[in-house]
Design an enzyme around this catalytic site. Structure first.
Site, PDB file in Angstrom:
ATOM      1  CD1 TRP A 132      -2.200  -2.209   1.213  1.00 47.23           C
ATOM      2  CD2 TRP A 132      -3.402  -0.426   0.604  1.00 47.23           C
ATOM      3  NE1 TRP A 132      -3.462  -2.647   0.919  1.00 47.23           N
ATOM      4  CE2 TRP A 132      -4.234  -1.570   0.545  1.00 47.23           C
ATOM      5  CE3 TRP A 132      -3.945   0.816   0.269  1.00 47.23           C
ATOM      6  CZ2 TRP A 132      -5.567  -1.512   0.161  1.00 47.23           C
ATOM      7  CZ3 TRP A 132      -5.283   0.874  -0.109  1.00 47.23           C
ATOM      8  CH2 TRP A 132      -6.078  -0.274  -0.161  1.00 47.23           C
TER       9      TRP A 132
ATOM     10  CG  HIS B 125      -3.412  -4.772   5.575  1.00 49.63           C
ATOM     11  ND1 HIS B 125      -4.689  -5.276   5.573  1.00 49.63           N
ATOM     12  CD2 HIS B 125      -3.198  -4.300   6.834  1.00 49.63           C
ATOM     13  CE1 HIS B 125      -5.235  -5.110   6.769  1.00 49.63           C
ATOM     14  NE2 HIS B 125      -4.351  -4.513   7.548  1.00 49.63           N
TER      15      HIS B 125
ATOM     16  CG  HIS C 206      -3.614  -9.286   3.397  1.00 48.47           C
ATOM     17  ND1 HIS C 206      -3.306  -8.772   2.155  1.00 48.47           N
ATOM     18  CD2 HIS C 206      -4.637  -8.505   3.869  1.00 48.47           C
ATOM     19  CE1 HIS C 206      -4.079  -7.735   1.896  1.00 48.47           C
ATOM     20  NE2 HIS C 206      -4.911  -7.552   2.913  1.00 48.47           N
TER      21      HIS C 206
ATOM     22  CG  ASP D 291      -8.399  -7.114   5.510  1.00 57.73           C
ATOM     23  OD1 ASP D 291      -7.167  -7.173   5.369  1.00 57.73           O
ATOM     24  OD2 ASP D 291      -9.128  -6.343   4.853  1.00 57.73           O
TER      25      ASP D 291
ATOM     26  CG  HIS E 246      -8.192  -3.884   8.405  1.00 57.40           C
ATOM     27  ND1 HIS E 246      -7.214  -2.915   8.467  1.00 57.40           N
ATOM     28  CD2 HIS E 246      -8.670  -3.845   7.122  1.00 57.40           C
ATOM     29  CE1 HIS E 246      -7.102  -2.321   7.290  1.00 57.40           C
ATOM     30  NE2 HIS E 246      -7.982  -2.861   6.463  1.00 57.40           N
TER      31      HIS E 246
ATOM     32  CG  HIS F 271     -13.190  -3.529   4.646  1.00 56.25           C
ATOM     33  ND1 HIS F 271     -12.904  -3.088   3.380  1.00 56.25           N
ATOM     34  CD2 HIS F 271     -12.150  -4.339   5.008  1.00 56.25           C
ATOM     35  CE1 HIS F 271     -11.747  -3.590   2.985  1.00 56.25           C
ATOM     36  NE2 HIS F 271     -11.270  -4.360   3.949  1.00 56.25           N
TER      37      HIS F 271
ATOM     38  CD  GLU G 101      -8.616  -6.962   1.559  1.00 56.45           C
ATOM     39  OE1 GLU G 101      -9.667  -6.293   1.591  1.00 56.45           O
ATOM     40  OE2 GLU G 101      -7.579  -6.637   2.191  1.00 56.45           O
TER      41      GLU G 101
END
Length: 209
Positions: A18, A48, A52, A54, A58, A160, A172
């Site tokens: 990210w 992340h 992975h 979540d 998160h 989410h 994800e």
């Protein structure tokens, strides 16, 4: 013997992360040589990065960490659905809902070819009402090859929050390029990391005989 597909990203120094997050790194504490019989290493990874799961922590301060997540949603039969035709966000009309019937785990393929070499800011997200419909159909886990269920710049995280409301789990960053749509057995266990809001997983699909 049943065929197995590894649907995990390889972790290495150039794995996309990210924006603003530090890179994955691997380092050696010891190497085999005179007076040392073993190689010993360590690593740093953003939680992340790569493929992975979540944890509820998160997207909710009172959610479970990776260490506290029930494991059952991460193991069992799943439906892999091709939604490469979706543009920007997977909507209700992008899904053949007959493919979801009876599936407790759903994986969505959005990429023609997974972007292993660079971060993709324009990944395909998933609409919250799609998540809600999955939940109403008994889906316990949703997975995607995109970096997130929500757009990169989202501040509301509608998808989410829909997952939270349905008490589902999330995977994800899956790599689904080589797997035909259909039904498989999924195994993608999070690590037991106390206090973690996400965890790397080694995700595989196994052919159902």
């Amino acid at each position: 013997m049943s065929r197995i597909w590894d649907i995990s990203q390889p972790l290495h120094a150039a794995v996309p992360v990210w924006p603003g997050e530090p890179a994955f790194s691997l380092h050696s504490h010891a190497v085999i040589g005179e007076g040392c019989p073993v190689n010993v290493g360590g690593m740093f990874t953003p939680l992340h990065a790569g493929t992975h799961g979540d944890a509820p922590l998160h997207y909710s301060n009172d959610g479970a960490s990776s260490a506290d997540c029930e494991l059952a949603p991460y193991i069992g039969p799943c439906a892999l659905i091709d939604v490469r035709h979706a543009r920007g966000r997977v909507e209700i009309g992008d899904i053949d809902w007959s493919c979801v019937d009876g599936a407790e785990r759903v994986l969505l393929r959005t990429y023609e070819q997974f972007p292993h070499e660079k971060w993709d800011s324009d990944f395909t997200a998933v609409a919250a009402d799609v998540i809600e419909r999955f939940g109403a159909m008994g889906v316990r886990l949703i997975g995607t090859d995109a970096a997130s269920l929500d757009p990169e710049q989202s501040k509301t995280l509608d998808a989410h929050q829909a997952v939270k409301a349905a008490d589902m789990r999330i995977l994800e960053g899956l790599v689904l390029d080589d797997v035909p749509p259909g039904r498989y057995e999924l195994i993608a266990l999070p690590l037991r990391i106390v206090g973690a809001d996400a965890s790397p997983v080694r995700a595989i699909l196994r052919e159902i005989a």
